[in-house]
Design an enzyme around this catalytic site. Sequence first.
Site, short mmCIF file in Angstrom:
data_model
loop_
_atom_site.label_atom_id
_atom_site.label_comp_id
_atom_site.label_asym_id
_atom_site.label_seq_id
_atom_site.Cartn_x
_atom_site.Cartn_y
_atom_site.Cartn_z
N GLY A 36 0.84 -1.21 0.00
CA GLY A 36 0.00 0.00 0.00
C GLY A 36 0.87 1.25 0.00
O GLY A 36 0.69 2.15 -0.83
N HIS A 37 1.84 1.29 0.91
CA HIS A 37 2.77 2.42 0.95
C HIS A 37 3.56 2.52 -0.35
O HIS A 37 3.76 3.60 -0.89
CB HIS A 37 3.77 2.24 2.10
N GLN A 61 -1.36 11.01 17.62
CA GLN A 61 -2.58 10.48 17.02
C GLN A 61 -3.03 9.16 17.64
O GLN A 61 -3.97 8.55 17.16
CB GLN A 61 -2.43 10.36 15.50
N GLN A 153 -9.25 10.23 6.93
CA GLN A 153 -7.98 10.96 7.05
C GLN A 153 -7.72 11.77 5.78
O GLN A 153 -7.34 12.95 5.85
CB GLN A 153 -6.85 9.96 7.29
N SER A 185 -2.32 -3.35 5.58
CA SER A 185 -2.18 -2.46 6.73
C SER A 185 -1.00 -2.94 7.57
O SER A 185 -0.79 -4.15 7.68
CB SER A 185 -3.46 -2.52 7.58
N SER A 186 -0.26 -2.02 8.13
CA SER A 186 0.84 -2.42 9.02
C SER A 186 0.29 -3.23 10.18
O SER A 186 0.94 -4.12 10.71
CB SER A 186 1.58 -1.19 9.55
N ARG A 187 -0.94 -2.91 10.58
CA ARG A 187 -1.56 -3.61 11.72
C ARG A 187 -1.94 -5.06 11.39
O ARG A 187 -2.22 -5.83 12.31
CB ARG A 187 -2.78 -2.84 12.22
#
Length: 280
Positions: A36-37, A61, A153, A185-187
């Site tokens: 994604g990045h 955040q 965002q 997602s990093s998560r």
Amino acid sequence: MQVINNPKQMQDLTLSLKKEGKRIGFVPTMGYLHEGHLSLIRCSKKENDITVVSIFVNPLQFGKNEDLDKYPRDFERDKTLCQKEGVDFIFYPDYKDMYPEGYQTYVEVVELSKGLCGDFRPGHFKGVTTVVLKLFNIVCPDNAYFGKKDYQQLKVIERMVKDLNLPVNVIGCPIVREPDGLAMSSRNSYLSKEERDSALFIYKGLIEGKKLFESGEKNSKKIKEIVIDTIKKAPLLKEIQYVELVDKSSLKPKETAEKGDIIAVAVYIENTRLIDNIEL
Ligand code: AMP
């Protein structure tokens, strides 16, 4: 590729590159990079002379009980990925240089920061807009790239740029998914195999909602119901925080769905909070 830690040094560098007529593209991230990045980096590379990626896990955040401490980090891996993509500069500042003692300035996009994630993460978007404004002032980009994965965002940042007359184009880029549909997602690195299987129901739900809309159903309540019912099939689902069908610009909930509207969701799969969305 150069790694810059110091904000002033970064600013001096980009300002002098801009004087030479170079177009600066900027990809702000919290690191632990994935496809994604990298898709944002590739967009920036195409449209600019210089690409700057920032890696900064912004404490502002994160809420008190959120995952700041365990947020995944691997700078060496990120560096290798950026190098492969032809990134020119990584801006990798220290907390103390971003928020030195006595720091007390914040920026808030009042209305768009409410609703959706804003209702469940108080102060989150204020932290995002504050750090992004700082990063924009440090990196001085012509173009800045954000993923539609974090749809609220993106809208909040677009509004901030408009309201504060910031000289930067904000470019929203498509959501990159794993082959089975899970939004990257990093998560996702928190998920066990079983949790990851459960997380697949999020995108399945969004697809069911979109299919129902495309078959002619315009009642937002009915569309949300099918999304919720599908997500509820996830064995390790702990909580659905929200499933909303909203206008793509105002993010206000809609009663009657129209093409272009967004279905946005946030759920907990065990202890991992995941968000996703789809455009009708
Ligand atoms: P993060 O490191 O999670 O703060 O994300 C940095 C940027 O990458 C944000 O603009 C995100 O919206 C974007 N991003 C994260 N995941 C994805 C994805 N799966 N597809 C596209 N963009 C993404």
